[in-house]
Write a protein that holds these residues in place. Structure first.
Motif, short mmCIF file in Angstrom:
data_model
loop_
_atom_site.label_atom_id
_atom_site.label_comp_id
_atom_site.label_asym_id
_atom_site.label_seq_id
_atom_site.Cartn_x
_atom_site.Cartn_y
_atom_site.Cartn_z
N THR A 114 0.90 -1.05 -0.06
CA THR A 114 0.03 0.01 0.10
C THR A 114 0.82 1.15 0.06
O THR A 114 1.86 1.42 0.94
N PRO A 115 0.78 2.06 -0.92
CA PRO A 115 1.71 3.29 -1.05
C PRO A 115 1.62 4.02 0.16
O PRO A 115 0.14 4.11 0.86
N CYS A 116 2.31 4.88 0.42
CA CYS A 116 2.58 5.90 1.87
C CYS A 116 1.89 7.05 1.33
O CYS A 116 2.35 8.23 1.04
N ILE A 117 0.47 6.99 1.23
CA ILE A 117 -0.41 8.23 0.85
C ILE A 117 -1.44 8.59 1.93
O ILE A 117 -2.11 9.50 1.69
N TYR A 118 -1.57 7.60 2.87
CA TYR A 118 -2.51 7.77 4.05
C TYR A 118 -2.11 8.37 5.23
O TYR A 118 -1.21 8.08 5.85
N GLU A 119 -3.29 8.98 5.90
CA GLU A 119 -2.93 9.46 7.28
C GLU A 119 -2.73 8.28 8.34
O GLU A 119 -2.04 8.47 9.25
N GLY A 120 -3.22 7.20 8.09
CA GLY A 120 -3.19 6.16 8.90
C GLY A 120 -3.76 4.94 8.18
O GLY A 120 -4.52 5.03 7.24
N VAL A 121 -3.22 3.66 8.58
CA VAL A 121 -3.48 2.48 8.21
C VAL A 121 -3.48 1.52 9.32
O VAL A 121 -2.86 1.47 10.19
N SER A 122 -4.32 0.42 9.00
CA SER A 122 -4.52 -0.68 10.19
C SER A 122 -3.85 -1.87 9.64
O SER A 122 -3.33 -1.89 8.58
N PHE A 123 -3.63 -2.97 10.46
CA PHE A 123 -3.15 -4.30 10.07
C PHE A 123 -4.43 -4.83 9.18
O PHE A 123 -5.44 -4.22 9.44
N LYS A 125 -7.18 -7.55 8.50
CA LYS A 125 -8.08 -8.26 9.10
C LYS A 125 -8.96 -9.11 8.37
O LYS A 125 -9.70 -8.13 7.43
N GLU A 126 -8.99 -10.27 8.05
CA GLU A 126 -9.99 -10.97 7.00
C GLU A 126 -9.80 -10.38 5.69
O GLU A 126 -10.73 -10.21 4.89
N GLY A 127 -8.51 -10.04 5.33
CA GLY A 127 -7.94 -9.57 4.01
C GLY A 127 -8.21 -8.25 3.40
O GLY A 127 -7.75 -7.65 2.71
N TYR A 128 -8.69 -7.37 4.63
CA TYR A 128 -8.78 -5.93 4.21
C TYR A 128 -8.06 -5.09 5.59
O TYR A 128 -8.09 -5.38 6.83
N ALA A 129 -7.78 -3.90 5.14
CA ALA A 129 -7.22 -2.86 6.07
C ALA A 129 -7.69 -1.64 5.95
O ALA A 129 -8.04 -1.37 4.71
N ARG A 130 -7.89 -1.23 7.23
CA ARG A 130 -8.55 0.32 7.07
C ARG A 130 -7.47 1.22 6.71
O ARG A 130 -6.27 1.08 6.94
N VAL A 131 -7.67 2.31 5.88
CA VAL A 131 -7.07 3.65 5.56
C VAL A 131 -7.79 4.81 5.73
O VAL A 131 -8.87 4.74 5.78
N VAL A 132 -7.01 5.92 6.23
CA VAL A 132 -7.55 7.26 6.58
C VAL A 132 -6.94 8.16 5.63
O VAL A 132 -5.53 8.10 5.44
N LYS A 133 -7.64 8.89 5.16
CA LYS A 133 -7.49 9.95 4.03
C LYS A 133 -8.37 11.23 4.34
O LYS A 133 -9.80 10.99 4.31
N ASN A 134 -7.85 12.55 4.60
CA ASN A 134 -8.80 13.53 4.78
C ASN A 134 -9.75 13.31 5.94
O ASN A 134 -10.80 13.63 5.88
N GLY A 135 -9.36 12.66 7.00
CA GLY A 135 -10.13 12.28 8.09
C GLY A 135 -11.20 11.43 7.83
O GLY A 135 -12.04 10.98 8.48
N LYS A 136 -11.42 10.61 6.69
CA LYS A 136 -12.36 9.84 6.36
C LYS A 136 -11.74 8.09 6.22
O LYS A 136 -10.31 8.17 5.93
N TYR A 137 -12.42 7.45 6.52
CA TYR A 137 -12.08 6.02 6.47
C TYR A 137 -12.78 4.80 5.29
O TYR A 137 -13.54 5.23 4.86
N GLY A 138 -11.76 4.19 4.86
CA GLY A 138 -11.98 3.19 3.66
C GLY A 138 -11.13 1.98 3.96
O GLY A 138 -10.71 1.70 4.96
N TYR A 139 -11.25 1.24 2.91
CA TYR A 139 -10.50 -0.06 3.09
C TYR A 139 -9.69 -0.54 1.72
O TYR A 139 -10.20 -0.47 0.68
N VAL A 140 -8.55 -1.17 1.69
CA VAL A 140 -7.82 -1.71 0.92
C VAL A 140 -7.71 -3.01 1.07
O VAL A 140 -7.74 -3.76 2.36
N ASN A 141 -7.34 -3.93 0.14
CA ASN A 141 -7.09 -5.49 0.08
C ASN A 141 -5.52 -5.58 0.31
O ASN A 141 -4.77 -4.59 0.52
#
Length: 222
Positions: A114-123, A125-141
């Motif tokens: 995952t490129p270093c473009i996010y304010e935060g990332v999680s580990f 879990k079940e194939g998905y990780a949370r990512v944070v950008k502009n204070g909002k959350y989504g998921y990457v595989n």
């Protein structure tokens, strides 16, 4: 709603003694204020140039040089160069990284996932990780591809195929397609376990199933 952004995650051992015990064939040593790693013959595996150093785990050891972090293998080669401001331990073969104040993921071979473009990332879990950008959350595989758009005020890890999310201060649940399967109507929600999730509404707690049906009435304090 104030939420702590997922990271910075790195706390390395900063109180290593002058010479540590041997573990798995190596020992941490300190010389002239810097740490290094030696083998049982006293041969340097990595020179005493590190601010901090750790023992090997699954063949890799995390080090910090001039304030930046990386990983070395048992031959002393930098598998992940010391260029990162933040570098986590590995979970399921993946570590979280921080470069230029932004976060991403990397595998054990030093390949960026995952490129270093996010304010935060999680580990993951079940194939998905949370990512944070502009204070909002989504998921990457696990390939770093954005699978669920970054639109939520908050989001949690997936458990049993669903994750709770927050929209306008209310909690609901999404599936791995990003579909809202339980509407955001609750004051609070917790992850699914054994097919049920605890939710709160009107200050009272109960349990719902994965279709959003109330199985245990919301009559409990907690």
């Amino acid at each position: 709603m104030k939420r702590m952004v997922l990271m910075c995650f790195i706390v390395m051992a900063s109180a290593v003694a002058v010479a540590q015990d041997f573990h798995d064939g190596v020992a941490l040593v300190k010389k002239d204020g810097k740490y290094g790693i030696i083998d049982k013959a006293g041969k340097s595996v990595y020179p005493c140039v590190c601010d901090t150093a750790e023992y090997f785990v699954d063949g890799l050891a995390r080090i910090q040089v001039d304030g930046l972090m990386g990983y070395i293998d048992r031959e002393g080669r930098e598998v992940i160069p010391c260029i990162y401001e933040g570098l986590d331990s590995f979970h399921e073969g993946i570590t979280r990284i921080c470069l230029n104040g932004k976060h991403g993921h990397m595998d054990r071979k030093g390949k960026t996932i995952t490129p270093c473009i996010y304010e935060g990332v999680s580990f993951f879990k079940e194939g998905y990780a949370r990512v944070v950008k502009n204070g909002k959350y989504g998921y990457v595989n696990r390939k770093g591809k954005l699978m669920i758009p970054i639109t939520f005020d908050y989001a949690f890890n997936f458990h049993e195929g669903l994750s709770f999310v927050v929209i306008d201060g209310k909690y609901g649940f999404i599936n791995k397609k990003g579909q809202l399967v339980v509407p955001c109507i609750y004051e609070k929600a917790w992850s699914f376990h054994d097919g049920l999730a605890r939710v709160m509404q009107g200050g009272r707690c109960g349990y719902i199933d994965k279709n959003g049906r109330v199985v245990v009435p919301l009559v409990y304090d907690e």
